[in-house]
Write an enzyme that holds these catalytic residues in place. Structure first.
Site, PDB file in Angstrom:
ATOM      1  N   SER A  20       0.824  -1.206   0.000  1.00 20.82           N
ATOM      2  CA  SER A  20       0.000   0.000   0.000  1.00 20.82           C
ATOM      3  C   SER A  20       0.869   1.272   0.000  1.00 20.82           C
ATOM      4  O   SER A  20       1.646   1.486  -0.923  1.00 20.82           O
ATOM      5  CB  SER A  20      -0.933  -0.079   1.204  1.00 20.82           C
ATOM      6  OG  SER A  20      -1.904   0.903   1.160  1.00 20.82           O
ATOM      7  N   ASP A  67     -10.320  -4.557  -3.584  1.00 20.00           N
ATOM      8  CA  ASP A  67      -9.497  -3.621  -2.812  1.00 20.00           C
ATOM      9  C   ASP A  67     -10.079  -2.210  -2.909  1.00 20.00           C
ATOM     10  O   ASP A  67     -10.191  -1.646  -3.996  1.00 20.00           O
ATOM     11  CB  ASP A  67      -8.067  -3.650  -3.361  1.00 20.00           C
ATOM     12  CG  ASP A  67      -7.060  -3.004  -2.426  1.00 20.00           C
ATOM     13  OD1 ASP A  67      -7.438  -2.004  -1.773  1.00 20.00           O
ATOM     14  OD2 ASP A  67      -5.929  -3.485  -2.351  1.00 20.00           O
ATOM     15  N   HIS A 127      -8.150  -5.233   0.517  1.00 24.77           N
ATOM     16  CA  HIS A 127      -6.864  -4.634   0.885  1.00 24.77           C
ATOM     17  C   HIS A 127      -6.099  -5.380   1.986  1.00 24.77           C
ATOM     18  O   HIS A 127      -4.890  -5.569   1.884  1.00 24.77           O
ATOM     19  CB  HIS A 127      -7.107  -3.181   1.318  1.00 24.77           C
ATOM     20  CG  HIS A 127      -5.883  -2.326   1.241  1.00 24.77           C
ATOM     21  ND1 HIS A 127      -5.272  -2.014   0.044  1.00 24.77           N
ATOM     22  CD2 HIS A 127      -5.164  -1.695   2.190  1.00 24.77           C
ATOM     23  CE1 HIS A 127      -4.228  -1.225   0.268  1.00 24.77           C
ATOM     24  NE2 HIS A 127      -4.134  -1.028   1.565  1.00 24.77           N
TER      25      HIS A 127
END
Ligand SMILES: *[C@@H]1O[C@H](CO)[C@@H](O)[C@H](O)[C@H]1NC(C)=O
Length: 391
Positions: free
Chosen positions: A170, A339, A368
């Protein structure tokens, strides 16, 4: 006449500097009893060394070096794990060893370095500022890339005398893309695995985007709030976001609304995860994400017309140009259909702008958080990571 005044002011000045540098931000020093090594790694029987590195702007970052004493054979290259937004380096060791990437890599013979960026739980504060100071929270991904990533990777490189295998998750991918686009660290990183890769965020569907659309970042700034927390003590943010949501069960479904519907997280471990996550980020960092969402851009922080002129020499912030990333770094990307932060459309845009062709793995059921805390990333994700690093 003037000399006593000069002496006095010199004394005052230096006393002030000495005083401010001595603030107790270390919370017990290295190998602190509540450190990541002691709490989350050593109980499983792995070796762990607690390190700190100071950034150019005075943050003391925590880095833990983890290795397996049971591994016999030739030591493999160091792997560096860089966590995402609103979490810390602990995310890599929150599941049992057979399910956690840090332990899996250590068992495969790697020397694993866990990053903890500024202000995260297992970092070490700042040489001068404490959590209640505005300056402690005066940063965004620009600083995470230019200072934190730079300092930590240079330390790993210097201590191991080896190029480094990179794993970002991320925001840990975004900081690396920013660095590589400026040709920083490209001679240190040998290969990179990007879990939920992020450059652009305008297709994100996270509840946070409602905050961005309604300029929550500007509201927070106008209220003089520097720390951005989704924990109970910062209920106003959670409540604000839930008021905008059309989900009547928003508070119960908060994690899902934030990160997407995870397929494979063990619900009985949820209370345990919540001891450590979510962690705070800076309001400015959230503000930067909001700018990227609204502007459909991957630019540096926008300070406004005049401040931009002063800082950047131009009225708008510079762009992190993805085509500038050299093709010499091999990439492996994992991205997920559900996600809510690293949306597939944004991953496609990122891939299309790179010179190199990353290897892509698409996970139709993942959202995610599945990349880091699911019970089956050990089957669907991590074996491919180990293989990519060994190939
Ligand atoms: C879920 O977590 C519990 C408690 O840690 C554990 O006993 C159980 O085996 C886990 N289930 C799966 C599918 O990993």
């Amino acid at each position: 006449m003037s000399s006593p005044i000069i002496v006095l002011s010199v004394l005052l000045c230096c006393w002030k500097i000495q005083f401010s540098r001595a603030l107790p931000t270390f919370r017990g020093g290295l190998n602190r009893a509540d450190g990541l090594c002691v709490k989350l790694v050593q109980p499983y029987g792995y070796q762990c060394e607690e390190l700190a590195v100071e950034t150019k702007d005075g943050f003391l970052l925590g880095v833990q070096r983890v290795w397996s004493a049971n591994y016999i054979g030739e030591r493999k290259k160091p792997v560096f794990l860089n966590h995402g937004i609103l979490i810390g380096g602990d995310i890599w060791v929150l599941n049992a060893p057979p399910e956690s990437l840090a332990f899996i890599l250590a068992d495969a013979g790697h020397d694993v370095w866990i990053a903890n960026v500024r202000t995260s739980e297992f970092s070490y504060g700042h040489v001068s500022y404490s959590r209640s100071d505005r300056e402690f929270w005066d940063w965004s991904v620009d600083e995470l890339s230019a200072y934190d990533l730079q300092a930590m990777l240079e330390m790993v490189y210097a201590r191991t005398n080896s190029k480094v295998l990179y794993v970002g998750y991320s925001q840990g991918t975004q900081a690396a893309f920013a660095a590589f686009s400026e040709h920083r660290l490209v001679d240190i990183v040998e290969k990179a695995v990007m879990l939920a890769p992020v450059a652009y965020v305008d297709h994100a569907t996270s509840l946070l985007t409602l905050g961005a659309q309604t300029h929550l970042d500007l509201l927070i700034a106008s209220l003089g709030i520097y720390e951005f927390s989704l924990r109970a003590q910062n209920k106003p943010v959670t409540e604000y976001l839930c008021k905008l949501s059309d989900d009547p069960e928003c508070t119960e479904n908060f994690v899902t609304l934030l990160a997407g519907p995870n397929c494979c997280i063990n619900d009985t471990r949820r209370a345990y995860y919540e001891i450590y996550e979510p962690q705070s980020t800076s309001a400015k960092n959230f503000g930067h994400l909001a700018q990227q969402f609204r502007g459909k851009s991957f630019d540096k922080f926008d300070y406004g017309f005049w401040q931009n002129l002063v800082r950047y020499g131009w009225i708008s912030p510079p762009t992190y140009s993805l085509p500038n990333i050299p093709r010499t770094i091999p990439f492996l990307f994992f991205y997920a259909a559900k996600d809510a932060l690293a949306a597939p459309q944004n991953v496609a845009q990122l891939v299309s702008e790179l010179q190199s062709k990353p290897e892509l793995v698409f996970l139709p059921d993942y959202a995610h958080l599945d990349f880091v805390v699911s019970y089956n990333a050990k089957d669907l994700v991590y074996p491919k990571v180990v293989e990519f690093f060994n190939s």
